[in-house]
Design a protein around this motif. Structure first.
Motif, PDB file in Angstrom:
ATOM      1  N   ARG A 362      55.418  -5.927  78.888  1.00 49.41           N
ATOM      2  CA  ARG A 362      54.781  -5.910  77.561  1.00 49.41           C
ATOM      3  C   ARG A 362      53.415  -5.230  77.646  1.00 49.41           C
ATOM      4  O   ARG A 362      53.062  -4.381  76.810  1.00 49.41           O
ATOM      5  N   GLN A 363      52.635  -5.593  78.665  1.00 46.35           N
ATOM      6  CA  GLN A 363      51.306  -5.000  78.811  1.00 46.35           C
ATOM      7  C   GLN A 363      51.403  -3.493  79.053  1.00 46.35           C
ATOM      8  O   GLN A 363      50.574  -2.723  78.555  1.00 46.35           O
ATOM      9  N   GLU A 366      52.041  -1.818  75.749  1.00 50.61           N
ATOM     10  CA  GLU A 366      50.812  -1.816  74.953  1.00 50.61           C
ATOM     11  C   GLU A 366      49.851  -0.730  75.437  1.00 50.61           C
ATOM     12  O   GLU A 366      49.215  -0.040  74.638  1.00 50.61           O
ATOM     13  N   ASP A 369      51.052   2.600  74.237  1.00 54.83           N
ATOM     14  CA  ASP A 369      50.711   2.771  72.823  1.00 54.83           C
ATOM     15  C   ASP A 369      49.245   3.155  72.667  1.00 54.83           C
ATOM     16  O   ASP A 369      48.894   4.054  71.894  1.00 54.83           O
ATOM     17  N   ASN A 370      48.371   2.462  73.404  1.00 52.99           N
ATOM     18  CA  ASN A 370      46.934   2.722  73.285  1.00 52.99           C
ATOM     19  C   ASN A 370      46.571   4.106  73.802  1.00 52.99           C
ATOM     20  O   ASN A 370      45.789   4.838  73.184  1.00 52.99           O
ATOM     21  N   GLU A 405      55.496  -1.306  71.712  1.00 56.55           N
ATOM     22  CA  GLU A 405      55.574  -2.700  72.155  1.00 56.55           C
ATOM     23  C   GLU A 405      56.048  -3.580  71.005  1.00 56.55           C
ATOM     24  O   GLU A 405      56.944  -4.407  71.165  1.00 56.55           O
ATOM     25  N   GLU A 406      55.456  -3.393  69.854  1.00 53.19           N
ATOM     26  CA  GLU A 406      55.865  -4.163  68.672  1.00 53.19           C
ATOM     27  C   GLU A 406      57.313  -3.882  68.312  1.00 53.19           C
ATOM     28  O   GLU A 406      58.085  -4.787  67.965  1.00 53.19           O
TER      29      GLU A 406
END
Length: 829
Positions: A362-363, A366, A369-370, A405-406
Motif C-alpha cells: 500500500r505504501q 501511495e 501516486d505521489n 492506491e485508492e
C-alpha cells in the motif's frame, strides 16, 4: 500566465501530437498507417450526412464506424497508444466520448482545465468520468477492462450540433511494433562516470536525453559511459535500467547502473512514462510500459557506443520487475536480462491470499501516486528550474493520472485484465537469456516469485539463484559475481575476467554497504580457459545446472548477519525434481505427527481472532533498518488463546526443505469471513526458534487455478465467481499455500506450525483483517480421521548439511526468538 508558462503549456500540448509511426501486427503482417488523428486534418465539413447549408463530403471511407455519420471534424488532437488514447487541444470541460468500431458508446471523459483527457479503461457499462469534479475511475477498473487493441475507434464531442468527431484510429496492441527505421536517428549523448564519479570537466546534465516512443511520448534517459582510462574509448557493453523511480536522474545513478558502469558497461537509466521528466500518463505495469521498453531497447542498441548493438537490462525490485515485462515483448536487440528481487502476480502482491496488504505494498502504491503527480520528484524540479522546458511541459499531463492506491484498494477480487500484468502468465514468452535472483523471505516483494520459475519455458538459457535473505541481497556478494559473469557472457560476449583493481576497490565498498567485513567478489571461475575461448566458456557455463540455492545466508563467515551462505546446492529446475513430499499431521496436545489421526486422539482445537495482529510487524523500536547487518527484531508472541501451535518430536535426521509448502486445514468459524495465517518454524535444541515461512488465505476463496496448481504448489483464481462465504459451524477443507523455502532443520531440532490471524510474523507487510464490529469470533481447526488437518513439505535428500545450528540472530531475513511452548484450547466432547 507569463510568456514562459505559455510556451511550456504549448509545448506540453504539442508533444503528444508528434507523428506516429507505421505499425504492423506481431506476426509481421501487412503494415497499417497509425497516424495522429486530429479531426481537422482528416475530415471536411460533414461526414456521412447533410450539413446545414453545404454539401456532404465523404472522408475516411475505409472506416465503417457508424459513429462518423453526421459529424464534422473535431478540433482536438487524438494520440493513440498501446491500449490507451490521449486527447489534447480540447476545450476545458469538453465531454469526449469514445466509440468502438461498431459505433457503441464506451466511455466519456471530461477534458481537464488544460483540454486534456486520457482513456485507458472502459467500464462494464457506459460511464462518464470527470476528474475535475472528483470523479473516480473505480467503476472503469473494477467492473470493466483495459482499452482493447483494434481499429476504427472514434472520439466525439456530442454536445455540439452536429457532433464533432476525430477520424477513425487504431488502439495499438503491445506487439504492434514500428518498422526498424523508426529507431534510427535518435542520437543519445553520454557522460563518463568512473570510480571517482564524473569525468574531468563534465556536467552530469550533459548525459540527459529524451527518447521518443512509437506513440510520440518522450521518456527521459540518462546515459553514463565507463571511465575511458580503465575501459578505453568504446564501444562498450551496454545495459538499461528502467523504472518509475529515478533512473534518469543525472546526479544520482541507481544501483544497477552505478555498479555496471564501474565494471566497464555503459548504462542508460530510463524513467517510465508519467514519471520523472518523462511524458505520458502513469499506470502500474500496463502494456504501454512493456512496449516502451521495447522501443527504448531498439533506440539504445543503435547508438555508436554500444558494443555489438545489443543491450542487456539490469535492476533490482521495480527495475528488476520491469525487465521481465520488457523481455516478454522480445525486442530484437535485447541480449539478456538480469531481474533481481521481483514480484510474481501484481494483484496478489497487493492482496496476498486475498487479504489486503496494508503495509509495504500500500505504501509503495501511495509513493508511486505521489511521485507521479505533477512535480512529484525534487530532482525534476531542479531540472525545470535549470531550463528543461520539455520536463516542465510533461508535468501537465500528470493531471490525468489515477490515484492507484485508492483504486486498487477496491479490487477485492481478481480483475479480468490482471493476467496481462501477471508475470507467471507472461514469462513463458521470454526468449532471451535470464539471470534471476531472489530471497525466500524478501520483506518487500515476498517470496512468491519462486513459484513462476518453471514457467520460463522459451528462454535459451536461464540461471536462478535463490536464498534466505532480504530484498537488497541481489547486489550482495552472494550473487553479484554471478550477475556480472552472466552479463559478461551474454551482453559483453567475452570471457569473464574481473580486474584486480575492481576487486581491491569493491571489497571495502561492499563491506560498507552491507555493514559487514571481509566481503568481495568470488574468484574467477573459468581460469582453465584461454581469454580467446569465449565459445568454450559459454558452453561450459550453459552446461551447469540452472538453479542454485544458497542455504543459511548470514551464518557463513563467523560474522552473524553478513551476506555469506554456509552451503549450497544446484538442481535442474525449481522446485527440485527430486523433492519428495513429507506430511505432518496436527495431533493432540499441540503435537505434529507422521501418522494420520485416529479416533481416540482426534479433536477440535480453537483460537480467537487477534484484532491487533494485522498491524504488528516484527521490527523493534529502531524500525526497518534496510542495510543493517542485524535487524532490530521484536517478534511478538500471539496472546494466549489467539493462536494454535503444533510441534514435532525432535527429528531423527536432518530434514532439508526445498520448495513450496502448504497447509491442508479443516476449519469453521462463528462468522462468514475469516483470514488465516499459517507459519512454519525451526525450534532448535538451544531453546530458540527461527521463522521459516508464512502463508495467508481468505477462506472464502475456494476456486483453485488448475493451470498453476500442481504437486505442492497451490494457486487460487481469486475470482469473484469462485468466492463463497463460510457457513458458520460448517467445516470447510481449505489449502493455505506458502511460498518456497530453502532451509535445513537439523537432527534434534523440531518443526513447529502456528495457525493464527494474519500478522506479527512479517517485517513490512500488514494485513487489513476483518474487524467484526468489536466481536471476537472463535475459529475451529479439526484433526480427526474424517477431517485430518496437516502440513505438506517439499524435502530433498542427499545434501551434506554442516554441523551446528546457526546462531540466533544471524540468518538474513529470518527473525528468531526464544521458543515459548503454547497450550492449545481444545473443545470438550
Amino acid at each position: 500566465m507569463n510568456s514562459r508558462q505559455a510556451a511550456v503549456t504549448a509545448l506540453g500540448l504539442s508533444l503528444l501530437a508528434l507523428p506516429l509511426v507505421a505499425a504492423c501486427d506481431g506476426d509481421g503482417g501487412k503494415s497499417s498507417l497509425v497516424a495522429d488523428t486530429g479531426g481537422g486534418d482528416t475530415a471536411a465539413d460533414t461526414v456521412g450526412g447533410d450539413s446545414a447549408g453545404g454539401d456532404t463530403v465523404e472522408v475516411d471511407t475505409r472506416s465503417p464506424n457508424p459513429a462518423l455519420e453526421g459529424t464534422v471534424p473535431a478540433a482536438f488532437t487524438v494520440s493513440p497508444g498501446v491500449e490507451t488514447v490521449t486527447v489534447t487541444n480540447a476545450t476545458a470541460g469538453e465531454a469526449l466520448t469514445l466509440y468502438g468500431a461498431d459505433g457503441e458508446r464506451l466511455v466519456t471523459v471530461v477534458a481537464d482545465e488544460l483540454g486534456q483527457a486520457h482513456f485507458a479503461y472502459v467500464g462494464g457499462t457506459y460511464t462518464v468520468l470527470d476528474l475535475r469534479e472528483g470523479g473516480s475511475p473505480h467503476d472503469l477498473v473494477k467492473d470493466g477492462h483495459a482499452l482493447r487493441p483494434g481499429d476504427d475507434y472514434v472520439l466525439r464531442d456530442d454536445d455540439v450540433d452536429p457532433p464533432a468527431a476525430s477520424a477513425a484510429f487504431r488502439i495499438l496492441d503491445v506487439h504492434d511494433v514500428p518498422p526498424t527505421s523508426a529507431y534510427e536517428g535518435q542520437e543519445l549523448r553520454g557522460i563518463h562516470y568512473g570510480i571517482g564519479g564524473l569525468g574531468d570537466g563534465e556536467d552530469a546534465n550533459d548525459g540527459f536525453n529524451y527518447i521518443t516512443m512509437r506513440d510520440g511520448v518522450q521518456l527521459s534517459a540518462m546515459v553514463r559511459l565507463p571511465d575511458p582510462a580503465l575501459w578505453g574509448d568504446g564501444p562498450y557493453p551496454t545495459v538499461i535500467e528502467y523504472s518509475g523511480y529515478s533512473p534518469s536522474r543525472p546526479d544520482d545513478p541507481e544501483p544497477g547502473s552505478r555498479i555496471a558502469t564501474l565494471l566497464g558497461y555503459a548504462s542508460v537509466g530510463v524513467n517510465m512514462r508519467g514519471t520523472g521528466c518523462s511524458g505520458g500518463v502513469f499506470d502500474v505495469f500496463n502494456p504501454a510500459q512493456h512496449a516502451d521498453g521495447y522501443d527504448v531497447v531498439e533506440v539504445v542498441a543503435r547508438q555508436p557506443w554500444v558494443l555489438n548493438h545489443k543491450v542487456g537490462m539490469v535492476g533490482l525490485s521495480y527495475s528488476g520487475i520491469t525487465q521481465l515485462y520488457v523481455a516478454r515483448t522480445n525486442p530484437p536487440s535485447l541480449a539478456a536480462v538480469t531481474p533481481l528481487s521481483v514480484i510474481a502476480d501484481s494483484w496478489q502482491q497487493l492482496w496476498p491470499g486475498g487479504i489486503y496488504n496494508d503495509g509495504f505494498t500500500r505504501q509503495w502504491l501511495e509513493e508511486r501516486d505521489n511521485e507521479a503527480a505533477p512535480n512529484g520528484q525534487s530532482w525534476t524540479d531542479r531540472r525545470i528550474a535549470g531550463g528543461d522546458t520539455t520536463c516542465e511541459a510533461h508535468q501537465l499531463l500528470r493531471k490525468q493520472n489515477f490515484a492507484f492506491e485508492e483504486l486498487f484498494r477496491e479490487l477485492e477480487f481478481y480483475p479480468d485484465d490482471a493476467a496481462e500484468r501477471s508475470l507467471p502468465t507472461l514469462v513463458h514468452e521470454i526468449a532471451v537469456p535470464v539471470y534471476l535472483t531472489g530471497a525466500f523471505q524478501d520483506e518487500q516483494t515476498g517470496g512468491q516469485f519462486a513459484e513462476m520459475l518453471d514457467a520460463f519455458t522459451a528462454t535459451p538459457t536461464h540461471k536462478f539463484t535463490l536464498y534466505n535473505g532480504r530484498h537488497v541481497d541481489g547486489y550482495s556478494p552472494l550473487v553479484l559475481t554471478r550477475w556480472w559473469e552472466f552479463l559478461e557472457i551474454y551482453v559483453a560476449q567475452r570471457v569473464p575476467r574481473l580486474s584486480d583493481l575492481v576487486r581491491v576497490v569493491a571489497g571495502p565498498e561492499l563491506g560498507k554497504t552491507y555493514d559487514s567485513d571481509d566481503l568481495g567478489f568470488e574468484p574467477d571461475r573459468f581460469t582453465d580457459f584461454a581469454d580467446e575461448d569465449y565459445a568454450g566458456v559459454r558452453a561450459a557455463y550453459e552446461a551447469q545446472k540452472p538453479v542454485r540455492v544458497l542455504f543459511e545466508s548470514g551464518a557463513g563467515n563467523g560474522q552473524p548477519g553478513a551476506p555469506v551462505a554456509r552451503f549450497e546446492a544446484s538442481w535442474d529446475a525449481w522446485p527440485p525434481p527430486d523433492a519428495e513430499e513429507r506430511v505432518f499431521y496436527l495431533g493432540p496436545d499441540g503435537t505434529l505427527t507422521d501418522d494420520a489421526p485416529i479416533a481416540a486422539d482426534g479433536g477440535i482445537d480453537t483460537y480467537e481472532h487477534d484484532a491487533d495482529a494485522g498491524a504488528v510487524g516484527f521490527f523493534g523500536p529502531r524500525g526497518y533498518e534496510l542495510m543493517k547487518r542485524l535487524w532490530d527484531i521484536r517478534w511478538t508472541q500471539f496472546p494466549e488463546g489467539k493462536s494454535l501451535s503444533y510441534v514435532s518430536a525432535p527429528l531423527a535426521e536432518d530434514m532439508v526443505l526445498a520448495g513450496p509448502v502448504y497447509a491442508d486445514l479443516w476449519m469453521t468459524s462463528e462468522v462468514e469471513d475469516v483470514d488465516v495465517q499459517v507459519a512454519i518454524m525451526d525450534v532448535r535444541p538451544d531453546g530458540t526458534e527461527y521463522l521459516l515461512q508464512n502463508g495467508w488465505h481468505r477462506l472464502g476463496h475456494r476456486g483453485l487455478d488448475d493451470l498453476r496448481t500442481n504437486a505442492l504448489r497451490v494457486e487460487y483464481t481469486f475470482d469473484e465467481s469462485d468466492y463463497e462465504a463460510l457457513v458458520p459451524g460448517q467445516f470447510l477443507e481449505t489449502k493455505v499455500p506458502m511460498p518456497s523455502v530453502g532451509h535445513p532443520i537439523r537432527k534434534g531440532s523440531r518443526l513447529r506450525v502456528v495457525i493464527s490471524t494474519p500478522g506479527r510474523n512479517h517485517g513490512t507487510w500488514e494485513f487489513d483483517n476483518p474487524s467484526y464490529d468489536g466481536m471476537t469470533p472463535v475459529q475451529e481447526v479439526a484433526r480427526t480421521p474424517a477431517m485430518p488437518s496437516r502440513i505438506h513439505l517439499s524435502v530433498v535428500t542427499g545434501l551434506t548439511v554442516p554441523d551446528g545450528i546457526a546462531p540466533c540472530p544471524s540468518l538474513r531475513g529470518q527473525p528468531c526468538r526464544d521458543y515459548e511452548p503454547t497450550t492449545n484450547t481444545t473443545l470438550e466432547e
